[in-house]
Each structure stands twice: as structure tokens, then as C-alpha cells.
Write a protein that holds these residues in place. Sequence first.
Motif, PDB file in Angstrom:
ATOM      1  N   HIS A  77       7.727  67.304  31.583  1.00  0.00           N
ATOM      2  CA  HIS A  77       7.773  68.864  31.279  1.00  0.00           C
ATOM      3  C   HIS A  77       8.405  68.948  29.838  1.00  0.00           C
ATOM      4  CE1 HIS A  77       7.112  69.997  35.538  1.00  0.00           C
ATOM      5  NE2 HIS A  77       7.965  69.002  35.775  1.00  0.00           N
ATOM      6  N   ASN A  78       7.554  69.208  28.907  1.00  0.00           N
ATOM      7  CA  ASN A  78       8.026  69.182  27.776  1.00  0.00           C
ATOM      8  C   ASN A  78       9.118  69.991  27.448  1.00  0.00           C
ATOM      9  OD1 ASN A  78       7.875  68.318  24.888  1.00  0.00           O
ATOM     10  ND2 ASN A  78       6.206  69.671  24.416  1.00  0.00           N
ATOM     11  N   TYR A  79      10.007  69.501  26.309  1.00  0.00           N
ATOM     12  CA  TYR A  79      11.463  70.289  25.972  1.00  0.00           C
ATOM     13  C   TYR A  79      12.228  70.526  27.287  1.00  0.00           C
ATOM     14  CZ  TYR A  79       8.861  71.101  21.891  1.00  0.00           C
ATOM     15  OH  TYR A  79       8.035  70.960  20.704  1.00  0.00           O
ATOM     16  N   GLU A  80      12.143  69.802  28.453  1.00  0.00           N
ATOM     17  CA  GLU A  80      12.988  69.675  29.410  1.00  0.00           C
ATOM     18  C   GLU A  80      13.645  68.334  29.571  1.00  0.00           C
ATOM     19  OE1 GLU A  80      11.452  71.670  32.810  1.00  0.00           O
ATOM     20  OE2 GLU A  80      10.415  73.116  31.556  1.00  0.00           O
ATOM     21  N   ALA A  81      13.258  67.441  28.798  1.00  0.00           N
ATOM     22  CA  ALA A  81      13.631  66.028  28.847  1.00  0.00           C
ATOM     23  C   ALA A  81      14.129  65.565  27.318  1.00  0.00           C
ATOM     24  CB  ALA A  81      12.696  65.120  29.578  1.00  0.00           C
ATOM     25  N   ASP A  82      15.116  64.732  27.228  1.00  0.00           N
ATOM     26  CA  ASP A  82      15.242  63.903  25.912  1.00  0.00           C
ATOM     27  C   ASP A  82      14.320  62.874  26.067  1.00  0.00           C
ATOM     28  OD1 ASP A  82      17.279  65.564  24.434  1.00  0.00           O
ATOM     29  OD2 ASP A  82      18.505  65.259  25.851  1.00  0.00           O
TER      30      ASP A  82
ATOM     31  N   ASP B 247      18.777  77.832  31.947  1.00  0.00           N
ATOM     32  CA  ASP B 247      18.468  78.723  32.723  1.00  0.00           C
ATOM     33  C   ASP B 247      17.707  78.385  33.856  1.00  0.00           C
ATOM     34  OD1 ASP B 247      16.804  81.005  33.873  1.00  0.00           O
ATOM     35  OD2 ASP B 247      16.524  81.865  31.888  1.00  0.00           O
ATOM     36  N   TYR B 248      18.074  77.877  35.175  1.00  0.00           N
ATOM     37  CA  TYR B 248      17.488  77.354  36.218  1.00  0.00           C
ATOM     38  C   TYR B 248      16.237  78.131  36.778  1.00  0.00           C
ATOM     39  CZ  TYR B 248      21.112  73.547  35.575  1.00  0.00           C
ATOM     40  OH  TYR B 248      21.971  72.631  35.241  1.00  0.00           O
ATOM     41  N   PRO B 249      16.421  79.083  37.160  1.00  0.00           N
ATOM     42  CA  PRO B 249      15.325  79.822  37.670  1.00  0.00           C
ATOM     43  C   PRO B 249      14.048  80.121  36.838  1.00  0.00           C
ATOM     44  CG  PRO B 249      17.225  81.391  37.916  1.00  0.00           C
ATOM     45  CD  PRO B 249      17.845  80.092  37.186  1.00  0.00           C
ATOM     46  N   LYS B 250      14.475  80.019  35.295  1.00  0.00           N
ATOM     47  CA  LYS B 250      13.155  79.745  34.373  1.00  0.00           C
ATOM     48  C   LYS B 250      12.577  78.413  34.586  1.00  0.00           C
ATOM     49  CE  LYS B 250      12.091  80.369  29.604  1.00  0.00           C
ATOM     50  NZ  LYS B 250      12.409  80.817  27.973  1.00  0.00           N
ATOM     51  N   VAL B 251      13.577  77.550  34.594  1.00  0.00           N
ATOM     52  CA  VAL B 251      13.081  76.166  34.775  1.00  0.00           C
ATOM     53  C   VAL B 251      12.016  75.924  36.063  1.00  0.00           C
ATOM     54  CG1 VAL B 251      13.641  73.865  35.298  1.00  0.00           C
ATOM     55  CG2 VAL B 251      14.899  74.849  33.592  1.00  0.00           C
ATOM     56  N   GLY B 252      12.365  76.643  37.026  1.00  0.00           N
ATOM     57  CA  GLY B 252      11.838  76.530  38.286  1.00  0.00           C
ATOM     58  C   GLY B 252      10.350  77.168  37.918  1.00  0.00           C
TER      59      GLY B 252
ATOM     60  N   PHE C  80      14.134  71.397  43.224  1.00  0.00           N
ATOM     61  CA  PHE C  80      14.160  72.875  43.740  1.00  0.00           C
ATOM     62  C   PHE C  80      12.972  73.500  43.053  1.00  0.00           C
ATOM     63  CE2 PHE C  80      16.773  73.363  39.595  1.00  0.00           C
ATOM     64  CZ  PHE C  80      15.861  74.343  38.875  1.00  0.00           C
ATOM     65  N   SER C  81      12.359  72.968  42.123  1.00  0.00           N
ATOM     66  CA  SER C  81      11.161  73.516  41.624  1.00  0.00           C
ATOM     67  C   SER C  81       9.990  73.621  42.591  1.00  0.00           C
ATOM     68  CB  SER C  81      10.631  73.006  40.463  1.00  0.00           C
ATOM     69  OG  SER C  81      11.498  73.349  39.250  1.00  0.00           O
ATOM     70  N   THR C  82       9.977  72.554  43.706  1.00  0.00           N
ATOM     71  CA  THR C  82       9.040  72.722  44.718  1.00  0.00           C
ATOM     72  C   THR C  82       8.616  73.991  45.447  1.00  0.00           C
ATOM     73  OG1 THR C  82      10.515  72.042  46.373  1.00  0.00           O
ATOM     74  CG2 THR C  82       9.518  70.156  45.182  1.00  0.00           C
ATOM     75  N   VAL C  83       9.542  74.934  45.753  1.00  0.00           N
ATOM     76  CA  VAL C  83       9.584  76.212  46.192  1.00  0.00           C
ATOM     77  C   VAL C  83       8.512  77.005  45.334  1.00  0.00           C
ATOM     78  CG1 VAL C  83      10.675  78.216  47.304  1.00  0.00           C
ATOM     79  CG2 VAL C  83      11.583  75.893  47.760  1.00  0.00           C
TER      80      VAL C  83
ATOM     81  N   THR D 276       8.397  62.601  19.165  1.00  0.00           N
ATOM     82  CA  THR D 276       8.899  62.579  20.486  1.00  0.00           C
ATOM     83  C   THR D 276       9.869  63.574  20.705  1.00  0.00           C
ATOM     84  OG1 THR D 276       8.595  60.120  20.508  1.00  0.00           O
ATOM     85  CG2 THR D 276      10.298  61.317  22.046  1.00  0.00           C
ATOM     86  N   THR D 277       9.636  64.578  21.740  1.00  0.00           N
ATOM     87  CA  THR D 277      10.645  65.760  21.771  1.00  0.00           C
ATOM     88  C   THR D 277      11.773  65.654  22.449  1.00  0.00           C
ATOM     89  OG1 THR D 277       9.186  66.134  23.880  1.00  0.00           O
ATOM     90  CG2 THR D 277       8.266  67.166  21.687  1.00  0.00           C
ATOM     91  N   THR D 278      12.596  66.528  22.420  1.00  0.00           N
ATOM     92  CA  THR D 278      14.122  66.407  22.992  1.00  0.00           C
ATOM     93  C   THR D 278      14.380  67.720  24.101  1.00  0.00           C
ATOM     94  OG1 THR D 278      14.924  67.921  21.324  1.00  0.00           O
ATOM     95  CG2 THR D 278      15.100  65.583  20.995  1.00  0.00           C
ATOM     96  N   CYS D 279      15.356  67.842  24.699  1.00  0.00           N
ATOM     97  CA  CYS D 279      15.541  68.926  25.699  1.00  0.00           C
ATOM     98  C   CYS D 279      15.868  70.132  25.224  1.00  0.00           C
ATOM     99  CB  CYS D 279      16.357  68.175  26.845  1.00  0.00           C
ATOM    100  SG  CYS D 279      16.520  69.352  28.174  1.00  0.00           S
ATOM    101  N   VAL D 280      15.118  71.071  24.648  1.00  0.00           N
ATOM    102  CA  VAL D 280      15.569  72.385  24.052  1.00  0.00           C
ATOM    103  C   VAL D 280      15.992  72.915  25.301  1.00  0.00           C
ATOM    104  CG1 VAL D 280      14.644  74.398  23.151  1.00  0.00           C
ATOM    105  CG2 VAL D 280      13.768  72.321  22.190  1.00  0.00           C
ATOM    106  N   ALA D 281      15.660  72.975  26.485  1.00  0.00           N
ATOM    107  CA  ALA D 281      16.004  73.725  27.525  1.00  0.00           C
ATOM    108  C   ALA D 281      17.350  73.486  28.143  1.00  0.00           C
ATOM    109  CB  ALA D 281      15.025  73.612  28.814  1.00  0.00           C
TER     110      ALA D 281
END
Length: 380
Positions: free
Chosen positions: A173-178, A197-202, A244-247, A187-192
Motif C-alpha cells: 500500500h503506497n505511502y503506508e510503508a517505509d 488516521d486508522y479509519p482512513k487507512v482501512g 482490521f482492514s479486512t472488515v 522508493t517511497t516512504t510512509c507518509v501516512a
Amino acid sequence: MRRMLLAACAVLAAALTVSVPTAAARAEAPAPPPRAAAPELPAPTGKLPVGMAAVHLKDADRADPWVPGQRRELMVSVWYPAAKPSGTRAPYMTADESRTYLEAGAEDLPPQVPRDVLSTVVTHAGVRAAPVRARGGLPLVVLSPGFGMPRATLTGLAEELASRGYAVAAIGHNYEADGISFPDGPTTTCVACAHRDYPKVGAVRAADVSFVLDELTGGRPAWRGGPRLDPGRVAMVGHSAGGFSTVPAMLRDARVRAAVDMDGSFHFPNDTPLDRPLLMLGKPSRVPGGPDRTWDETWTELSGWKRWLTVDGTEHLSFTDLAPLGERLGLPQQRLDGDRADAVTRAYVTAFVDTHLRGRDAPLLAGPSARFPEVRFHRP
């Protein structure tokens, strides 16, 4: 999570580094020990050889939610049963991914540790091996890693499932991992990670899953020579944020028929009923009435097949490759033996997808097993 991985990397670097002594020291000291072998993931236990390909996907219709000036792009690692082994082993991470990930926590890492050290981990998949032919297509398991964690940390589970006849797609998931390397860019970094913002991540990950399914199971393969997939047999397995993103993924997309949350707190609203199968697999503290009440809240909204399991002696990272790798590096991540923790995860996830994607009877999910006495069933 990063701090624990960095400590493991320090141990790995010490094992792989051989110092160069002075002439006087060489005359007085015995020869140095041979260079230590790179750590190896546990081998998959299925009968089929495993192929792997890294696929670059671009969503021209969606702005990136973390960097709105860009279109959403993803790197996806796809493992699958191969017709025969490939002569080239798939990398665990690229050198740039390892370097970016470790530089993100450089304050916790000794300066002598090579920043590309994670690229030395040995895998069991072959790059671009020819896939097996499957009438009707292979069942597909989508993997989503923890927040800030590279998709590579679920490689062992992916190889296990592929050796048993599944196609497996781990989403970066781009910008959600370093550390996500793209073939035509940096190579991208974890902007999120700055927002949390976990609900947004989901919600973002749910959209990513739908896009990946469109690309992999549509009328054309995502890459030439890829395996044929069955869009009617799709499950999702995630760790931490991926769990938690499975739901939200299932609520958004009916193609996701079943899911496993591996030790992820549910940060998405838990007030929407869900009638599809969900396995909650976690560390010992995730018991009914325990400190994480989101599992209790989600459990009440599950109207279909469901199981709530905890594994004695585990911690948050025990459901990833860091369990066996930490054991090999002399830095265990939990009280339970790392290889044993890995075996538990593989066994229960495999039993789950066998049940819900292949219709096979899986006694392991019926109740406590003498084979795995550390696994506890909860029925609040």
C-alpha cells in the motif's frame, strides 16, 4: 514494530560481517570463523514449487489519498504454484526497500549495520516460474501487511499457501510503508505514518483491494504469463492494520468471501453487520473482555461463520516472518518458539482458506486441538 525489526537487523549484520584484522593480529589470533549464512525462511510444506512475480499497478482513476497530486500506484507481490522450479530465487526485499526501511529508524540502528541487510533473507520462490494450469482458475488470497511494514514480512505465509495451490497477492500500500520500490521511480516512504488516521487507512486499503482484484481477475492478466485466477474464490488475510482492514474490504467488495485478522485492532466502525466468514487470530491479551474491546464489538456484528482464537506465548509480530527470523538471529520476538509460532499461523490460515475457498472439512477450526495446545478458542 520497526524498533523490534531494527534490533533483529543489528544481530543479522553482526552475524554477516567479518572484520579485517591487522597483520599483527593475524599473527597472534586464530583464523576468524567462516562467514555466517544468511537467514532463511521456513520452507513451505505443500507439494508444489512456488513462483513469484512483482507487479506494478497504476490506478488512473484515483488520486493517491496520501499524496493527492499523484495517481494511486501499488506494488503487488504475487506468489503461485509453479509447473516447475525456477532457477532464480525471489528476493525478500530489494536493497533499496531494505535501505529505506532501516533509514526510517536509523536512530535505533548501529552505524555499522548494512542498510541493505534485509535483502539477504533467503526465500523459497522462483522468479517468473511458469504457473500450473488450473481448470477454472486458482483461488486467490490477498495479503495486507501491518501499518508501516513492508509486504515482504508476510512472505513465509504466502509461500506456504502457494505451495498448496493458492495464488497469493501481497499488496504494498503506497505511502503506508517505509520502503516500496517501483520500477520507474523512487522508493517511497510512509507518509501516512505521520497522520495515524486508522479509519482512513482501512478505507484506503479496502479501495486498494478492490483495484487489485479488478486488475488480477479481469479479462487480461496483470502480467504476461501470469496464472489464471478464479474471481469467485477470494479471501483476504491481514496483519495489524491489514487485519482490521479486512472488515471495510468485505463491506465494500462482495468478491472478498472470507477474511482473517491477525492481531489487528478494529479501527473501522463496528456497527455494520457482516455475514461472511471472519477468523480473528491474536496474541493472548486479545481475549473477550480484554483491553482491546474492538474485538468484542466486532464479534457481535458478525452474523456468519466466525472464530476467535488466541495463541499462548505470542506477541504482535508473532504472526509475521519476524517470528522465525528473530529466532534464527538470536532475538526471539515472543516466548513461543519462533518456528512454532510460524507453524501455528500457517496451519490455521491454511485451514481457514481451505474451508471457505475450497469447501474442505477442516477439523482444526472445530475446537481445541492436541496438535496445537497453545491455541485457545473463545466463544463469548
